[in-house]
Structures are given as C-alpha cells and as structure tokens.
Design an enzyme around this catalytic site. Structure first.
Site, PDB file in Angstrom:
ATOM      1  N   ASP A   1       0.877  -1.388  -0.007  1.00  0.00           N
ATOM      2  CA  ASP A   1      -0.041   0.024  -0.007  1.00  0.00           C
ATOM      3  C   ASP A   1       0.530   1.295  -0.278  1.00  0.00           C
ATOM      4  O   ASP A   1       1.338   2.107  -0.756  1.00  0.00           O
ATOM      5  CB  ASP A   1      -1.128  -0.065   1.309  1.00  0.00           C
ATOM      6  CG  ASP A   1      -1.931   0.823   1.387  1.00  0.00           C
ATOM      7  OD1 ASP A   1      -2.452   1.298   0.436  1.00  0.00           O
ATOM      8  OD2 ASP A   1      -2.075   1.387   2.475  1.00  0.00           O
ATOM      9  N   SER A   2       1.455   1.586   1.340  1.00  0.00           N
ATOM     10  CA  SER A   2       1.974   3.164   1.483  1.00  0.00           C
ATOM     11  C   SER A   2       3.453   2.226   0.935  1.00  0.00           C
ATOM     12  O   SER A   2       4.355   3.701   0.410  1.00  0.00           O
ATOM     13  CB  SER A   2       2.407   3.512   2.675  1.00  0.00           C
ATOM     14  OG  SER A   2       2.443   2.616   3.619  1.00  0.00           O
TER      15      SER A   2
HETATM   16  P1  IMP Z   1       1.870  -0.499   3.956  1.00  0.00           P
HETATM   17  O1  IMP Z   1       2.949  -0.362   4.876  1.00  0.00           O
HETATM   18  O2  IMP Z   1       0.877   1.047   3.575  1.00  0.00           O
HETATM   19  O3  IMP Z   1       2.515  -0.892   2.346  1.00  0.00           O
HETATM   20  O4  IMP Z   1       0.865  -1.334   4.458  1.00  0.00           O
HETATM   21  C1  IMP Z   1       0.716  -2.438   3.845  1.00  0.00           C
HETATM   22  C2  IMP Z   1      -0.100  -3.798   5.664  1.00  0.00           C
HETATM   23  O5  IMP Z   1      -1.464  -3.200   5.871  1.00  0.00           O
HETATM   24  C3  IMP Z   1      -0.908  -4.648   4.001  1.00  0.00           C
HETATM   25  O6  IMP Z   1       0.579  -6.688   4.598  1.00  0.00           O
HETATM   26  C4  IMP Z   1      -1.770  -5.305   4.725  1.00  0.00           C
HETATM   27  O7  IMP Z   1      -1.918  -5.809   6.075  1.00  0.00           O
HETATM   28  C5  IMP Z   1      -2.464  -3.671   5.729  1.00  0.00           C
HETATM   29  N1  IMP Z   1      -3.089  -3.188   3.677  1.00  0.00           N
HETATM   30  C6  IMP Z   1      -3.653  -2.114   3.140  1.00  0.00           C
HETATM   31  N2  IMP Z   1      -4.298  -2.225   2.511  1.00  0.00           N
HETATM   32  C7  IMP Z   1      -5.223  -2.907   2.719  1.00  0.00           C
HETATM   33  C8  IMP Z   1      -6.470  -3.480   1.998  1.00  0.00           C
HETATM   34  O8  IMP Z   1      -7.101  -2.843   1.441  1.00  0.00           O
HETATM   35  N3  IMP Z   1      -6.643  -4.826   2.853  1.00  0.00           N
HETATM   36  C9  IMP Z   1      -6.203  -5.226   4.150  1.00  0.00           C
HETATM   37  N4  IMP Z   1      -5.417  -4.883   4.765  1.00  0.00           N
HETATM   38  C10 IMP Z   1      -3.967  -3.837   3.354  1.00  0.00           C
END
Ligand code: IMP
Ligand code: MG
Length: 185
Positions: free
Chosen positions: A107-108
């Site tokens: 995601d981020s």
């Molecule tokens: P990041 O650090 O923002 O890249 O977040 C990654 C983590 O956020 C993933 O491993 C998921 O556990 C959670 N996540 C991000 N987007 C979603 C979503 O749409 N549904 C469920 N979990 C999400």
C-alpha cells in the site's frame, strides 16, 4: 460476526483468477531460481499466509519457508503511520541465502521498506519481493518489487488472507468493502 455478503461491494479477483496467476508466478520463480542452492521464502504474517501456501505448491525448485510478523495497522485503522514493530523475528539465519519476501499487499510501502532495510543488514545473497496485490497509486516510499500478482485500484479489499478487523481472511477471493455498510467499531 456478520456475513461478508452484507458489505461486499464486488468481487475484485475471483478464486479462479487468483489461482491461475499464482501458478504463473510459481513457474516464473521456479525458472528464475533453478540454480539456487538456498532459496528461502519469507512470509509476513498474517495476511501473506494464504498466498504463501498456494504459491509454494506452484514452485518446483527446493525451498524453505520462514515467517515474521510486523505490525503497522492498529485495530480498525486504515492507514499506516510509517511506524513498524517487529513482533516475531525469523528463526533462521538468512546470510548468503536467496530470499524472497512474500507479501499480501503493498500500500504505502512503509511496511515493506522497513522490513527490507532490516533484512538487508543480515547480508542475504539476494533479496527480492513477491506481492500478490499492489496498490501503486498509494505508494509513499519506493520499494523494488520483482513479482506482482495484480495491480489494484485504491480500494479497501479483504479476503484471501487480507482481513477486516481480523476476520474474513478465509475467503477464497479478493473482495472490495462497501464502506457505507461496514463501519469499524
Ligand atoms: P503499507 O505499509 O501501507 O504498504 O501497508 C501494508 C499492509 O497494510 C499490508 O500488509 C496489509 O496488512 C495492510 N493493508 C493495506 N491495504 C489493505 C487492504 O486494502 N486491505 C487489507 N489490508 C490492507
Ligand atoms: Mg492487515
């Protein structure tokens, strides 16, 4: 707990589409690592578990698996803060090994970025990322990703390992939440 059908907006990726794509990625990894002596798949708990177990059955070269847990999202929260805590570290030395980090979704990018930084200090022979889903539009920090299952739009998804407040990971497809019908407590 409510039945998911009460707040499912749409099925974004069906079980059949998931399994076909995972088979392709497995074949790709098998070809890329055919000469590896030390392949290790590291799954980030808990979201990546379904993907790991299906993916490894499509990989024909010998490999080991490991797990680590990091937390970034609090219960109910929908955004990462950039703060990552390692709540379960590896029990295996990754020095001089070919490592593939298996993730459910990027995601981020904060979670993965921190995990990659930490793992690279342990001097693996190679370190690559395989993610089932990529929300590229949401990226705040760049992360090098070698294998991507599906690029998806900026919608909150659940199922196939991904949770809504810890439930619904068992669903065999990726669904989109209708946020007007699902409120986090
Ligand atoms: P990041 O650090 O923002 O890249 O977040 C990654 C983590 O956020 C993933 O491993 C998921 O556990 C959670 N996540 C991000 N987007 C979603 C979503 O749409 N549904 C469920 N979990 C999400
Ligand atoms: Mg999660």
């Amino acid at each position: 707990m409510r039945n998911y059908s009460e707040f499912l907006a749409e099925i974004l990726i069906s079980e059949d589409e998931l399994q076909k794509r995972i088979q392709q990625i497995g074949q790709q990894i098998s070809a890329d690592y055919c000469d590896s002596q030390s392949l290790l798949l590291i799954c980030i708990l808990r979201g990546g578990v379904m993907f790991l177990t299906d993916l490894m059955r499509q990989i024909s070269v010998p490999h080991a698996i490991e797990f680590m847990a990091v937390s970034s999202y609090g219960m109910g929260a929908r955004e990462t803060t950039g703060q990552i805590r390692i709540s379960h570290d590896l029990n295996t030395d990754i020095h001089e090994r070919d490592v593939i980090l298996v993730e459910d979704i990027i995601d981020s990018g904060h979670t993965l970025n921190s995990v990659l930084d930490m793992l690279s200090t342990r001097k693996p022979k190679s370190l690559e990322v395989c993610t089932l889903l990529d929300k590229a539009e949401r990226r705040e920090v760049p992360v090098p990703v070698k294998y991507v299952g599906f690029s998806i739009p900026n919608k909150f998804v659940f199922g196939y390992g991904l949770d809504l407040d810890d439930y619904y990971r068992n669903l065999p497809f990726i669904g989109v939440v209708d946020e007007s019908k699902y409120q986090t407590e």
